[in-house]
Design a protein around this motif. Structure first.
Motif, PDB file in Angstrom:
ATOM      1  N   GLY A  14       0.830  -1.196   0.000  1.00  0.00           N
ATOM      2  CA  GLY A  14       0.000   0.000   0.000  1.00  0.00           C
ATOM      3  C   GLY A  14       0.865   1.246   0.000  1.00  0.00           C
ATOM      4  O   GLY A  14       1.694   1.441  -0.880  1.00  0.00           O
ATOM      5  N   ASN A  15       0.696   2.063   1.023  1.00  0.00           N
ATOM      6  CA  ASN A  15       1.496   3.294   1.139  1.00  0.00           C
ATOM      7  C   ASN A  15       2.753   3.105   1.974  1.00  0.00           C
ATOM      8  O   ASN A  15       3.470   4.074   2.249  1.00  0.00           O
ATOM      9  N   ILE A  16       3.017   1.868   2.387  1.00  0.00           N
ATOM     10  CA  ILE A  16       4.175   1.598   3.247  1.00  0.00           C
ATOM     11  C   ILE A  16       5.311   1.029   2.411  1.00  0.00           C
ATOM     12  O   ILE A  16       5.136   0.033   1.694  1.00  0.00           O
ATOM     13  N   ASN A  17       6.481   1.654   2.508  1.00  0.00           N
ATOM     14  CA  ASN A  17       7.683   1.142   1.847  1.00  0.00           C
ATOM     15  C   ASN A  17       8.451   0.284   2.846  1.00  0.00           C
ATOM     16  O   ASN A  17       9.275   0.785   3.616  1.00  0.00           O
ATOM     17  N   ALA A  18       8.177  -1.018   2.839  1.00  0.00           N
ATOM     18  CA  ALA A  18       8.862  -1.921   3.765  1.00  0.00           C
ATOM     19  C   ALA A  18      10.336  -2.022   3.440  1.00  0.00           C
ATOM     20  O   ALA A  18      11.182  -2.135   4.339  1.00  0.00           O
ATOM     21  N   VAL A  19      10.663  -2.020   2.155  1.00  0.00           N
ATOM     22  CA  VAL A  19      12.050  -1.976   1.681  1.00  0.00           C
ATOM     23  C   VAL A  19      12.109  -0.877   0.634  1.00  0.00           C
ATOM     24  O   VAL A  19      11.334  -0.873  -0.320  1.00  0.00           O
ATOM     25  N   ASP A  20      13.045   0.049   0.816  1.00  0.00           N
ATOM     26  CA  ASP A  20      13.001   1.300   0.048  1.00  0.00           C
ATOM     27  C   ASP A  20      14.330   1.568  -0.663  1.00  0.00           C
ATOM     28  O   ASP A  20      15.192   2.270  -0.168  1.00  0.00           O
ATOM     29  N   GLY A  21      14.512   0.943  -1.831  1.00  0.00           N
ATOM     30  CA  GLY A  21      15.696   1.223  -2.648  1.00  0.00           C
ATOM     31  C   GLY A  21      16.983   0.689  -2.066  1.00  0.00           C
ATOM     32  O   GLY A  21      17.986   1.419  -2.003  1.00  0.00           O
ATOM     33  N   VAL A  22      17.005  -0.570  -1.671  1.00  0.00           N
ATOM     34  CA  VAL A  22      18.172  -1.164  -1.018  1.00  0.00           C
ATOM     35  C   VAL A  22      19.166  -1.701  -2.056  1.00  0.00           C
ATOM     36  O   VAL A  22      18.778  -2.382  -3.011  1.00  0.00           O
ATOM     37  N   ASP A  23      20.443  -1.384  -1.851  1.00  0.00           N
ATOM     38  CA  ASP A  23      21.531  -1.900  -2.681  1.00  0.00           C
ATOM     39  C   ASP A  23      22.587  -2.523  -1.780  1.00  0.00           C
ATOM     40  O   ASP A  23      23.016  -1.887  -0.810  1.00  0.00           O
ATOM     41  N   PHE A  24      23.007  -3.735  -2.093  1.00  0.00           N
ATOM     42  CA  PHE A  24      24.175  -4.320  -1.445  1.00  0.00           C
ATOM     43  C   PHE A  24      24.621  -5.526  -2.253  1.00  0.00           C
ATOM     44  O   PHE A  24      23.899  -6.020  -3.130  1.00  0.00           O
ATOM     45  N   THR A  44      11.711  -8.965   5.203  1.00  0.00           N
ATOM     46  CA  THR A  44      11.157  -8.759   3.864  1.00  0.00           C
ATOM     47  C   THR A  44      12.221  -8.994   2.803  1.00  0.00           C
ATOM     48  O   THR A  44      11.959  -9.623   1.765  1.00  0.00           O
ATOM     49  N   ILE A  45      13.420  -8.517   3.044  1.00  0.00           N
ATOM     50  CA  ILE A  45      14.519  -8.746   2.097  1.00  0.00           C
ATOM     51  C   ILE A  45      14.806 -10.231   1.964  1.00  0.00           C
ATOM     52  O   ILE A  45      14.961 -10.765   0.857  1.00  0.00           O
ATOM     53  N   ILE A  46      14.868 -10.928   3.093  1.00  0.00           N
ATOM     54  CA  ILE A  46      15.108 -12.374   3.050  1.00  0.00           C
ATOM     55  C   ILE A  46      13.998 -13.066   2.278  1.00  0.00           C
ATOM     56  O   ILE A  46      14.256 -13.948   1.449  1.00  0.00           O
ATOM     57  N   GLY A  47      12.755 -12.662   2.515  1.00  0.00           N
ATOM     58  CA  GLY A  47      11.631 -13.254   1.799  1.00  0.00           C
ATOM     59  C   GLY A  47      11.726 -13.062   0.295  1.00  0.00           C
ATOM     60  O   GLY A  47      11.383 -13.950  -0.490  1.00  0.00           O
ATOM     61  N   MET A  48      12.220 -11.904  -0.123  1.00  0.00           N
ATOM     62  CA  MET A  48      12.371 -11.651  -1.557  1.00  0.00           C
ATOM     63  C   MET A  48      13.540 -12.441  -2.142  1.00  0.00           C
ATOM     64  O   MET A  48      13.458 -12.943  -3.272  1.00  0.00           O
ATOM     65  N   ILE A  49      14.628 -12.574  -1.387  1.00  0.00           N
ATOM     66  CA  ILE A  49      15.780 -13.336  -1.876  1.00  0.00           C
ATOM     67  C   ILE A  49      15.416 -14.797  -2.112  1.00  0.00           C
ATOM     68  O   ILE A  49      15.822 -15.409  -3.107  1.00  0.00           O
ATOM     69  N   ILE A  50      14.619 -15.381  -1.205  1.00  0.00           N
ATOM     70  CA  ILE A  50      14.287 -16.802  -1.341  1.00  0.00           C
ATOM     71  C   ILE A  50      13.043 -17.040  -2.192  1.00  0.00           C
ATOM     72  O   ILE A  50      12.657 -18.184  -2.432  1.00  0.00           O
ATOM     73  N   GLY A  51      12.416 -15.965  -2.651  1.00  0.00           N
ATOM     74  CA  GLY A  51      11.297 -16.107  -3.578  1.00  0.00           C
ATOM     75  C   GLY A  51       9.936 -16.245  -2.952  1.00  0.00           C
ATOM     76  O   GLY A  51       8.958 -16.539  -3.655  1.00  0.00           O
ATOM     77  N   LEU A  52       9.812 -16.015  -1.651  1.00  0.00           N
ATOM     78  CA  LEU A  52       8.517 -16.112  -0.988  1.00  0.00           C
ATOM     79  C   LEU A  52       7.722 -14.809  -1.055  1.00  0.00           C
ATOM     80  O   LEU A  52       6.515 -14.801  -0.862  1.00  0.00           O
ATOM     81  N   ILE A  53       8.418 -13.699  -1.298  1.00  0.00           N
ATOM     82  CA  ILE A  53       7.769 -12.396  -1.391  1.00  0.00           C
ATOM     83  C   ILE A  53       8.116 -11.793  -2.750  1.00  0.00           C
ATOM     84  O   ILE A  53       9.295 -11.729  -3.128  1.00  0.00           O
ATOM     85  N   ASN A  54       7.103 -11.361  -3.470  1.00  0.00           N
ATOM     86  CA  ASN A  54       7.335 -10.719  -4.767  1.00  0.00           C
ATOM     87  C   ASN A  54       7.841  -9.292  -4.550  1.00  0.00           C
ATOM     88  O   ASN A  54       7.256  -8.527  -3.769  1.00  0.00           O
ATOM     89  N   LEU A  55       8.913  -8.943  -5.241  1.00  0.00           N
ATOM     90  CA  LEU A  55       9.445  -7.590  -5.098  1.00  0.00           C
ATOM     91  C   LEU A  55       8.617  -6.612  -5.914  1.00  0.00           C
ATOM     92  O   LEU A  55       8.028  -6.972  -6.934  1.00  0.00           O
ATOM     93  N   THR A  56       8.553  -5.364  -5.460  1.00  0.00           N
ATOM     94  CA  THR A  56       7.845  -4.314  -6.192  1.00  0.00           C
ATOM     95  C   THR A  56       8.682  -3.845  -7.371  1.00  0.00           C
ATOM     96  O   THR A  56       8.185  -3.671  -8.479  1.00  0.00           O
ATOM     97  N   LYS A  57       9.961  -3.645  -7.126  1.00  0.00           N
ATOM     98  CA  LYS A  57      10.895  -3.345  -8.214  1.00  0.00           C
ATOM     99  C   LYS A  57      12.317  -3.613  -7.723  1.00  0.00           C
ATOM    100  O   LYS A  57      12.563  -3.818  -6.539  1.00  0.00           O
TER     101      LYS A  57
END
Length: 309
Positions: A14-24, A44-57
């Motif tokens: 929604g209007n919440i940026n749980a992860v906001d432009g992270v680079d590493f 949230t980052i771990i969830g996106m790395i392992i494929g359980l959470i779809n990234l926004t971009k």
């Protein structure tokens, strides 16, 4: 060599940026610490790395060539904070089940189960029902189930929560051994001394962003331009303050009975002058310890001391 790279990673709810432009990025055979207060975005980052959470971009790139998680999942092992075990199965049966999900069977499966049991020190209780294990044994079994298929990337999310010192020490030594054997590891913990001890590089997150990144010594250098010598003497002199405050580079001296706290600028080499000045006054030094900022000091300084839910 960059083993895993994250570029402009974002996750919006929604209007919440749980992860906001992270680079590493994480190098091969590196233990990478991911720290942050509750709600910072680590899970949230771990969830996106392992494929359980779809990234926004953004992008998650594995081994510099493959950014498709569906073709890389078999190379990941996850040690979750919450136990992922079947309590009515034995230690051996738990490991065999999870390892078989990666296609192993027969003698190869048995060999991997045996190695995982030995690695975490549970060979002698392999037939025991896991629901009867102590907290430390459950944590070690949790790890065994995640590493039996020999993953390239191991993600450890708070793997030492609520366990005894012996089990914690065993797990930390195991993490180092896994790195030495070729695994790359993402490690999260709220125990700062653990992260300081085992991590090659550390990223500190807050409010969905990485606010500091580097090795432990670099992070500690961010919070202060001073260190402290803690000096124990056995015969207090009335002119201790005067003889130490006169040294160039010494910023502050506090004397409490036979304990002296001497703050000095990091770039100053004051130790020889401290010893010389005290010796000239026949003050016997029993102990000198250099106190540098801790990783916990850095964490609290960068993220704030206020408790969060």
């Amino acid at each position: 060599m960059k083993f895993l790279e994250v570029k402009n990673l974002c996750k919006e709810y929604g209007n919440i940026n749980a992860v906001d432009g992270v680079d590493f990025f994480i190098n091969k055979k590196e233990i990478f610490g991911l720290l942050g207060p509750n709600g910072a975005g680590k899970s949230t980052i771990i969830g996106m790395i392992i494929g359980l959470i779809n990234l926004t971009k953004g992008e998650i790139i594995f081994e510099e060539t493959n950014n498709k998680i569906n073709g890389w999942k078999e190379n990941i092992g996850l040690v979750p904070q919450d136990f992922a075990l079947y309590w009515d199965l034995s230690a051996e049966e738990n490991i065999k089940f999870f390892c078989s999900l990666y296609g192993f069977k027969g003698e190869e499966l048995n060999r991997r189960v045996e190695r995982a049991l030995e690695f975490v020190g549970l060979s002698s209780v392999r037939k025991k029902i896991s629901g009867q294990f102590s907290g430390g044994m459950k944590r070690r079994l949790n790890m065994a189930c995640a590493i039996a298929h020999t993953p390239k990337l191991i993600i450890m999310d708070e793997p030492t929560v609520g366990i005894d010192p012996q089990s914690r020490n065993h797990i930390l030594n195991s993490v180092k051994q896994l790195r030495n054997e070729g695994s790359t590891i993402i490690y999260t913990s709220h125990y700062m001394e653990e992260v300081d001890d085992i991590c090659d590089r550390i990223a500190i997150m807050d409010h969905g962003k990485i606010i500091a990144e580097g090795n432990s010594e670099y992070l500690k250098s961010l919070v202060s331009d001073q260190n402290i010598y803690s000096i124990t003497i056995n015969n207090k002199s009335c002119d201790v303050l005067e003889c130490l405050n006169s040294i160039t580079g010494v910023e502050k001296v506090v004397v409490n009975d036979n304990e002296i706290k001497c703050s000095y600028l990091k770039e100053s080499n004051v130790i020889e002058q401290i010893v010389s000045n005290l010796s000239k006054r026949n003050i016997i030094i029993e102990n000198i310890k250099n106190e540098t900022p801790s990783l916990e000091t850095v964490f609290l300084s960068l993220t704030g001391k206020k408790l969060r839910d």
